[in-house]
Design a protein around this motif. Structure first.
Motif, PDB file in Angstrom:
ATOM      1  N   CYS A 104       1.088   6.387  -5.281  1.00 11.54           N
ATOM      2  CA  CYS A 104       1.740   5.087  -5.563  1.00 11.54           C
ATOM      3  C   CYS A 104       3.143   4.974  -4.977  1.00 11.54           C
ATOM      4  O   CYS A 104       3.857   4.006  -5.280  1.00 11.54           O
ATOM      5  CB  CYS A 104       1.806   4.798  -7.070  1.00 11.54           C
ATOM      6  SG  CYS A 104       0.229   4.975  -7.915  1.00 11.54           S
ATOM      7  N   HIS A 130       5.113   0.350  -6.673  1.00  6.27           N
ATOM      8  CA  HIS A 130       3.693   0.029  -6.805  1.00  6.27           C
ATOM      9  C   HIS A 130       3.093   0.792  -7.989  1.00  6.27           C
ATOM     10  O   HIS A 130       3.505   1.904  -8.297  1.00  6.27           O
ATOM     11  CB  HIS A 130       2.938   0.399  -5.524  1.00  6.27           C
ATOM     12  CG  HIS A 130       3.222  -0.527  -4.378  1.00  6.27           C
ATOM     13  ND1 HIS A 130       2.641  -1.772  -4.245  1.00  6.27           N
ATOM     14  CD2 HIS A 130       4.040  -0.388  -3.302  1.00  6.27           C
ATOM     15  CE1 HIS A 130       3.079  -2.349  -3.142  1.00  6.27           C
ATOM     16  NE2 HIS A 130       3.933  -1.529  -2.549  1.00  6.27           N
ATOM     17  N   VAL A 134      -0.794   3.056  -2.325  1.00  2.64           N
ATOM     18  CA  VAL A 134      -0.202   2.237  -1.265  1.00  2.64           C
ATOM     19  C   VAL A 134      -0.945   2.535   0.035  1.00  2.64           C
ATOM     20  O   VAL A 134      -0.905   3.658   0.534  1.00  2.64           O
ATOM     21  CB  VAL A 134       1.293   2.542  -1.100  1.00  2.64           C
ATOM     22  CG1 VAL A 134       1.901   1.644  -0.027  1.00  2.64           C
ATOM     23  CG2 VAL A 134       2.023   2.367  -2.426  1.00  2.64           C
ATOM     24  N   GLY A 151      -0.162  -2.590  -1.729  1.00  9.63           N
ATOM     25  CA  GLY A 151      -0.904  -1.591  -2.487  1.00  9.63           C
ATOM     26  C   GLY A 151      -2.171  -2.141  -3.087  1.00  9.63           C
ATOM     27  O   GLY A 151      -2.469  -3.333  -3.003  1.00  9.63           O
ATOM     28  N   ASP A 171       3.690 -10.798  -6.059  1.00 11.01           N
ATOM     29  CA  ASP A 171       2.676 -10.250  -6.965  1.00 11.01           C
ATOM     30  C   ASP A 171       1.758 -11.292  -7.590  1.00 11.01           C
ATOM     31  O   ASP A 171       0.878 -10.951  -8.381  1.00 11.01           O
ATOM     32  CB  ASP A 171       3.344  -9.434  -8.071  1.00 11.01           C
ATOM     33  CG  ASP A 171       4.409 -10.207  -8.818  1.00 11.01           C
ATOM     34  OD1 ASP A 171       4.547 -11.423  -8.561  1.00 11.01           O
ATOM     35  OD2 ASP A 171       5.115  -9.603  -9.641  1.00 11.01           O
TER      36      ASP A 171
END
Length: 489
Positions: A104, A130, A134, A151, A171
């Protein structure tokens, strides 16, 4: 009876050729991860490849000249705790490379000139933001130290690398796994393809959708997309019958594609590489043993098939050399680094020409390594066009690589080799607590006089090499290594 007219193009006879065995990189255990990234990144100094590693993730970085059989004990970049999924060299500093992993995190590494002499475990910068692995990294083409990561948490993050700060976090746009993400030529837009079967053009600073296309390809397999000339978009995907397709789109009119062509029925995802100088797009399928290439023009059918390079062995990944790393005197217009199971094979794309003179029509001014805008200015709203260079005399660096400076007070994790640049050099014990004066006893009188200069003025491997070029200190470095001592800045 009508005669078929052959379209005129200076790239009609481009051919691909693999380099000889002694110019390949052999005995490399390429990663077995089932992830659709390139697994390789290359620039005029180094080639980097993701390799199999126990107890975490690793990749190797080799100077381009280090061909032949690669020693199994070669040092790797091994700071990740999970498998590495993507790597990419910075376009503005050939010694800087970013890596994304299943752990991550995104890590930024500084590779010394000449390559690694010991395993690199501590990154220059570690970027945490993340919540899942990723798998996509992309440096900004014109802004210095701006990196995009995507990610499996369906989030795109834009980082100011020197601050270690996630400045923009997108996001709420993507509802499923992101298949690909890339910049346009000046970095003012981002193009993403997603498992929700949508193609999106985003404003990178606002994180908003400029335009989107639903189902660019009918199939459920992954779609890849890149910006090509004049802001158009080229996509690769699959039909309902799982036939591989390539399509060209105009974002101003996303209703119907300018062209959509079916290629074959193979199952590998097609990775597109676009050369803006020649207008050629290369399609490399993972698991394929061929590279198709097309010329993108303004005349129908817009995407014109040129030819195909074929070989016997399938490819596990592919690296693409920037234009400034090519040999212009051989009319080389592209060079790929094809990953096999146990080796990396360079493949050269050449336009056959009889003349030995510089071919200006093949090599217009191309993007150079100099950024046109700093990260803070770009995040504030300033765009910068690419700074172009001429390849007439081959690429020669007229300015030193942009120095990679980390702002220590703002970093969560920084490498000692970068954050302590201003401190005096010192010798640190590794395993054997042998004091420095013991090493001093092994030196001649002349070298004892030089040693204080050595200890307090050598700050990195490059300076160390320069030191040996100027002073004949004999086997001083070997003596240090025999006693398990090494230098830090």
């Amino acid at each position: 009876m009508s005669r078929k007219v052959v379209r005129s193009s200076k790239f009609r006879h481009v051919f691909g050729q693999a380099l000889k065995a002694d110019q390949c990189y052999d005995d490399i255990r390429i990663s077995q991860m089932t992830w659709d990234s390139n697994f390789c990144s290359v620039n005029p100094k180094f080639v980097a490849m993701i390799v199999d590693a126990s107890g975490g993730g690793a990749f190797i970085v080799l100077p381009l000249s280090k061909t032949g059989r690669i020693d199994m004990s070669l040092p790797t970049v091994c700071g990740h705790t999970g498998p590495v999924l993507d790597i990419e060299f910075c376009p503005h500093n050939d010694n800087i490379i970013a890596s994304g992993s299943e752990d991550c995190s995104v890590m930024i590494w500084e590779i010394p000139d000449g390559g690694l002499i010991s395993p690199l475990k501590d990154p220059a910068v570690k970027l945490d933001g993340h919540s899942k692995r990723v798998g996509i990294l992309s440096w900004h083409p014109t802004a210095h130290n701006v990196l995009m990561s995507a990610g499996c948490d369906n989030v795109v993050i834009l980082w100011n690398v020197v601050h270690g700060e996630a400045v923009v976090r997108i996001d709420s746009v993507h509802t499923d796994l992101i298949y690909s993400a890339c910049w346009n030529r000046n970095g003012s837009q981002i193009l993403t393809s997603c498992k929700d079967k949508k193609l999106r053009v985003l404003d990178p600073r606002k994180g908003s959708v400029i335009c989107e296309k639903d189902k660019p390809h009918e199939g459920s397999r992954p779609v890849r997309a890149v910006f090509v000339s004049d802001g158009k978009i080229l996509t690769t995907g699959f039909s309902r019958m799982s036939e591989r397709q390539v399509a060209l789109w105009d974002p101003k009119n996303f209703g119907e594609p300018l062209t959509l062509q079916e290629l074959d029925t193979s199952s590998g995802v097609l990775l597109p590489f676009f050369d803006p100088d020649t207008g050629i797009v290369y399609l490399c399928g993972k698991g394929d043993s061929s590279i198709r290439y097309f010329e993108v023009t303004d005349e129908a059918p817009y995407v014109h098939y040129l030819s195909m390079y074929s070989s016997k062995e399938s490819q596990k990944g592919m690296g693409y050399m920037p234009k400034r790393g090519l040999e212009v005197n051989k009319c080389e217009i592209a060079r790929f680094y094809k990953l096999h199971e146990r080796k990396c094979e360079p493949i050269v794309m050449t336009v056959p020409r009889k003349s030995d003179l510089f071919q200006e029509d093949l090599y217009p001014d191309t993007i150079g390594p100099e950024p046109s805008v700093e990260a803070d200015d770009w995040f504030s709203g300033k765009n910068g066009e690419p700074i172009l260079i001429s390849l007439k005399d081959g690429f020669v660096a007229t300015t030193k690589n942009k120095e990679f400076k980390v702002i220590k007070s703002l970093m969560a994790t920084t490498s000692s080799s970068l954050s302590n640049r201003q401190s005096d050099s010192a010798v640190r014990e590794h395993r054997n607590p042998l004091p420095v004066y013991c090493v001093l006893m092994n030196l001649s009188v002349t070298n004892k006089l030089i040693l204080p200069f050595f200890l307090f003025h050598i700050q990195d491997v490059q300076t160390l090499q320069a030191f040996f070029d100027i002073f004949t200190v004999g086997n001083l470095l070997n003596i240090l290594m025999e006693h398990d001592l090494y230098l830090i800045s």
